[in-house]
Design a protein around this motif. Sequence first.
Motif, short mmCIF file in Angstrom:
data_model
loop_
_atom_site.label_atom_id
_atom_site.label_comp_id
_atom_site.label_asym_id
_atom_site.label_seq_id
_atom_site.Cartn_x
_atom_site.Cartn_y
_atom_site.Cartn_z
N LYS A 1 23.78 65.67 23.13
CA LYS A 1 22.89 64.54 23.29
C LYS A 1 23.47 63.56 24.30
O LYS A 1 24.63 63.22 24.23
CB LYS A 1 22.70 63.84 21.93
N ASN A 2 22.65 63.16 25.26
CA ASN A 2 23.12 62.19 26.25
C ASN A 2 23.33 60.84 25.60
O ASN A 2 22.46 60.32 24.91
CB ASN A 2 22.08 62.07 27.37
N GLN A 3 24.51 60.28 25.84
CA GLN A 3 24.82 59.00 25.25
C GLN A 3 25.61 58.13 26.20
O GLN A 3 26.28 58.63 27.11
CB GLN A 3 25.64 59.19 23.96
N VAL A 4 25.53 56.82 25.95
CA VAL A 4 26.32 55.84 26.67
C VAL A 4 26.97 54.94 25.63
O VAL A 4 26.28 54.33 24.82
CB VAL A 4 25.43 55.00 27.61
N GLU A 5 28.30 54.91 25.64
CA GLU A 5 29.05 54.11 24.68
C GLU A 5 29.81 53.03 25.40
O GLU A 5 30.51 53.30 26.38
CB GLU A 5 30.03 55.00 23.90
N GLN A 6 29.70 51.80 24.90
CA GLN A 6 30.38 50.68 25.52
C GLN A 6 31.40 50.07 24.57
O GLN A 6 31.22 50.04 23.37
CB GLN A 6 29.37 49.61 25.93
N SER A 7 32.49 49.57 25.17
CA SER A 7 33.50 48.89 24.38
C SER A 7 34.12 47.77 25.21
O SER A 7 34.16 47.85 26.44
CB SER A 7 34.58 49.89 23.94
N PRO A 8 34.60 46.70 24.56
CA PRO A 8 34.39 46.45 23.13
C PRO A 8 32.96 46.03 22.86
O PRO A 8 32.18 45.79 23.78
CB PRO A 8 35.36 45.29 22.87
N GLN A 9 32.61 45.94 21.60
CA GLN A 9 31.27 45.50 21.23
C GLN A 9 31.10 44.02 21.56
O GLN A 9 30.03 43.58 21.98
CB GLN A 9 31.04 45.73 19.74
N SER A 10 32.16 43.25 21.37
CA SER A 10 32.14 41.83 21.71
C SER A 10 33.53 41.41 22.17
O SER A 10 34.53 42.05 21.83
CB SER A 10 31.69 40.99 20.51
N LEU A 11 33.56 40.34 22.95
CA LEU A 11 34.81 39.89 23.56
C LEU A 11 34.72 38.40 23.79
O LEU A 11 33.69 37.89 24.26
CB LEU A 11 35.01 40.63 24.90
N ILE A 12 35.80 37.70 23.44
CA ILE A 12 35.89 36.26 23.68
C ILE A 12 37.09 36.02 24.57
O ILE A 12 38.20 36.47 24.28
CB ILE A 12 36.05 35.47 22.37
N ILE A 13 36.87 35.30 25.68
CA ILE A 13 37.97 34.97 26.58
C ILE A 13 37.86 33.50 26.97
O ILE A 13 36.82 32.87 26.82
CB ILE A 13 37.96 35.85 27.85
N LEU A 14 38.95 32.97 27.50
CA LEU A 14 38.97 31.60 27.97
C LEU A 14 38.54 31.53 29.43
O LEU A 14 38.80 32.46 30.21
CB LEU A 14 40.36 30.98 27.81
N GLU A 15 37.89 30.47 29.75
CA GLU A 15 37.44 30.24 31.12
C GLU A 15 38.59 30.40 32.10
O GLU A 15 39.71 29.93 31.86
CB GLU A 15 36.85 28.83 31.22
N GLY A 16 38.32 31.11 33.19
CA GLY A 16 39.33 31.32 34.21
C GLY A 16 40.08 32.63 34.07
O GLY A 16 40.71 33.10 35.02
N LYS A 17 40.01 33.24 32.89
CA LYS A 17 40.70 34.52 32.67
C LYS A 17 39.87 35.68 33.18
O LYS A 17 38.66 35.59 33.37
CB LYS A 17 40.98 34.71 31.17
N ASN A 18 40.54 36.81 33.39
CA ASN A 18 39.86 38.05 33.79
C ASN A 18 39.59 38.91 32.56
O ASN A 18 40.25 38.75 31.52
CB ASN A 18 40.74 38.84 34.76
N CYS A 19 38.65 39.81 32.69
CA CYS A 19 38.40 40.76 31.60
C CYS A 19 37.81 42.05 32.17
O CYS A 19 37.29 42.06 33.29
CB CYS A 19 37.46 40.17 30.54
N THR A 20 37.92 43.11 31.38
CA THR A 20 37.40 44.41 31.77
C THR A 20 36.59 45.01 30.63
O THR A 20 37.08 45.08 29.50
CB THR A 20 38.53 45.37 32.16
N LEU A 21 35.39 45.43 30.95
CA LEU A 21 34.50 46.06 29.98
C LEU A 21 34.42 47.55 30.28
O LEU A 21 34.43 47.95 31.45
CB LEU A 21 33.11 45.43 30.05
#
Lengths: 114, 114
Positions: A1-21
Amino acid sequence: KNQVEQSPQSLIILEGKNCTLQCNYTVSPFSNLRWYKQDTGRGPVSLTIMTFSENTKSNGRYTATLDADTKQSSLHITASQLSDSASYICVVSDRGSTLGRLYFGRGTQLTVWP
Amino acid sequence: EADIYQTPRYLVIGTGKKITLECSQTMGHDKMYWYQQDPGMELHLIHYSYGVNSTEKGDLSSESTVSRIRTEHFPLTLESARPSHTSQYLCASTQPGGTNEKLFFGSGTQLSVL
């Protein structure tokens, strides 16, 4: 079955920081992968579109990468701003299909705190 | 910003009522779509159209119907609303253009059926 999974489900960061989804998919064959930003109560807005031959694409502070061999993609946000708070959705299209056959992930809910 | 508009933005109605969700785009796009989205879940395609007098059902079974009498207009109708229809409905459009064709979304209609 074709699927797309994303992580994390939720993320909290401080302004100015970098993040990767992250986005992992099993859709095959593969045509392209898109990242969308969806503000609360609004429709998704396109950030990037990458085909099989592209492994990176930038849109301002957003940089998407694609590894078609491992079927993984990431969205990197640099120097986050409060306005980056939104859901980020990964969407994969299979080759030869109509655009109506897109496979959507459930999104990563990003919250940027001051 | 995409020129695709949905009305109403919010709708609260009682069970059994007939409702029509409006979607219009001024970009001259041939392809239009209706998606249903519940909180924290992926978008599900419920109807699509490739042009005037063309309508097809999507992946998600839906009791709604659509029509495409004019290129710019793609309304969705529920003959008898039920609480299970409570959801966000997103309209989208695109112009055929290969694997990089961009999908533009409206702001959505949040439907609540009591």
